[in-house]
Design an enzyme around this catalytic site. Structure first.
Site, mmCIF file in Angstrom:
data_model
loop_
_atom_site.group_PDB
_atom_site.id
_atom_site.type_symbol
_atom_site.label_atom_id
_atom_site.label_comp_id
_atom_site.label_asym_id
_atom_site.label_seq_id
_atom_site.Cartn_x
_atom_site.Cartn_y
_atom_site.Cartn_z
ATOM 1 N N GLY A 1 92.558 57.146 -81.867
ATOM 2 C CA GLY A 1 92.546 58.458 -82.491
ATOM 3 C C GLY A 1 91.502 58.656 -83.571
ATOM 4 N N ALA B 1 78.899 59.792 -82.198
ATOM 5 C CA ALA B 1 78.458 59.188 -80.943
ATOM 6 C C ALA B 1 77.104 58.501 -81.088
ATOM 7 C CB ALA B 1 78.398 60.245 -79.853
ATOM 8 N N ASP C 1 75.222 50.863 -87.941
ATOM 9 C CA ASP C 1 75.661 49.610 -87.312
ATOM 10 C C ASP C 1 74.874 48.434 -87.867
ATOM 11 O OD1 ASP C 1 76.909 48.017 -84.916
ATOM 12 O OD2 ASP C 1 74.749 47.604 -84.840
ATOM 13 N N TYR D 1 72.868 39.680 -88.927
ATOM 14 C CA TYR D 1 71.597 40.359 -89.177
ATOM 15 C C TYR D 1 71.060 40.046 -90.569
ATOM 16 C CZ TYR D 1 72.889 43.386 -85.194
ATOM 17 O OH TYR D 1 73.265 43.875 -83.977
ATOM 18 N N LYS E 1 79.806 43.427 -87.560
ATOM 19 C CA LYS E 1 80.283 42.453 -86.581
ATOM 20 C C LYS E 1 80.387 41.065 -87.209
ATOM 21 C CE LYS E 1 76.716 43.871 -84.009
ATOM 22 N NZ LYS E 1 76.375 45.185 -84.586
ATOM 23 N N HIS F 1 81.140 39.750 -82.531
ATOM 24 C CA HIS F 1 79.756 39.937 -82.092
ATOM 25 C C HIS F 1 79.499 39.388 -80.691
ATOM 26 C CE1 HIS F 1 75.466 40.379 -83.905
ATOM 27 N NE2 HIS F 1 75.449 40.661 -82.620
#
Length: 291
Positions: free
Chosen positions: A8, A13, A42, A47, A72, A105
């Site tokens: 929900g 996007a 993201d 990273y 991640k 990840h």
């Protein structure tokens, strides 16, 4: 343009990725993305730029609740207790009290018990309200099925390599079966540019070029529009301000059904990134710093 996850929660996007963006340029790039209008960022522990992402969000002046932060956990922090601590590390670097979407990840197939333990930690974080949604990345259908057998919460997102030259229809079908959103990394096929044949890049593909010309758009914009119209999330990356802006300018045109099908038909079945089943601690393990 938002998508509603299977729990929900609404998520933009189209997001902005920072894979392989050096820390010293991440803050500026994320700041520019936020200025343009991106509200999904993201990143990942592996990273090495979570702190800079957090800095850019704070400096932007945009309310924290308006920015959807996705990160991640790396395989070195799998297992239940280690994953709980990995959340603390990530939240601390990002400078936030909660994370909107937290993913594993990679699947650690050689030691899947650790993968299950890490995902159960994500379930605990979700139940405690420290994350708003949880998911996975690079999980192939059989691995996803195995995870579902041993856990309670269906992932909201599966972030995988998807671009016109590698569409992973089997992964997308498995995701759809469980109402899991497929999120594309390397959504424009930038990874194809490293294959040694620049002429075989998605950016130079004649079909994509023809469609782009018909809409007076760039090939990159066409590929991102393709993802959005087919119901995927996409997280393009760039450090170039003009491209950052252009990649976000994809909401005022529409591809035809025939154009979507022509792009679908470009699939080569050739993976650009590493095979997820080959990810092991021995080969890919790394310590994720505390700060």
């Amino acid at each position: 343009m938002n998508v509603t996850l299977n729990n929900g929660i609404e998520m933009p996007a189209l997001g902005f990725g920072v894979f392989q963006t050096p820390p010293d340029t991440t803050t500026e790039s994320v700041a520019e993305a936020l200025r343009v209008g991106y509200r999904l960022i993201d990143t990942a522990a592996a990273y090495g730029n979570e702190r800079e992402v957090g800095d850019a969000i704070r400096r932007s002046g945009i309310d924290r609740a308006e920015v959807f932060i996705e990160t991640k956990l790396w395989i070195s922090d799998y297992g239940y207790d280690r994953a709980l601590h990995a959340f603390d590390k990530a939240a601390g670097k990002l400078g936030v009290d909660y994370i909107d979407l937290l993913l594993l990840h990679q699947p650690l197939t050689a030691d899947f018990e650790k993968t299950i333990g890490a995902y159960k930690a994500l379930e605990t974080l979700l139940a405690d309200g420290r994350v708003r949604a949880i998911g996975v990345s690079n999980f192939m259908p059989e691995v996803l099925a195995n995870l579902l057998k041993h856990t309670s919460v269906v992932p909201a997102v599966n972030q995988v390599e998807v671009h016109p030259y590698f569409t992973q229809q089997d992964v997308q079908a498995a995701d759809a079966e469980h109402a899991i959103l497929t999120q594309a990394w390397s959504p424009m096929g930038g990874i194809t540019s490293y294959a040694g044949d620049a002429n075989r890049s998605t950016f130079n593909d004649p079909v994509i070029g023809e469609i782009a010309e018909a809409h007076d758009r760039t090939p990159a914009q066409v590929m991102l529009r393709w993802h959005l119209q087919e119901g995927r999330s996409a997280i393009p990356k760039s450090v170039n301000p003009q491209r950052i802006a252009a990649n976000f300018d994809v909401f005022d045109f529409e591809l035809t059904a025939d154009e979507l099908a022509r792009i679908d038909g470009l699939d080569t079945g050739v993976r650009g990134g590493p095979d997820p089943s080959a990810i092991t601690l021995e080969a890919f393990g790394r310590d994720i710093p505390e700060a």
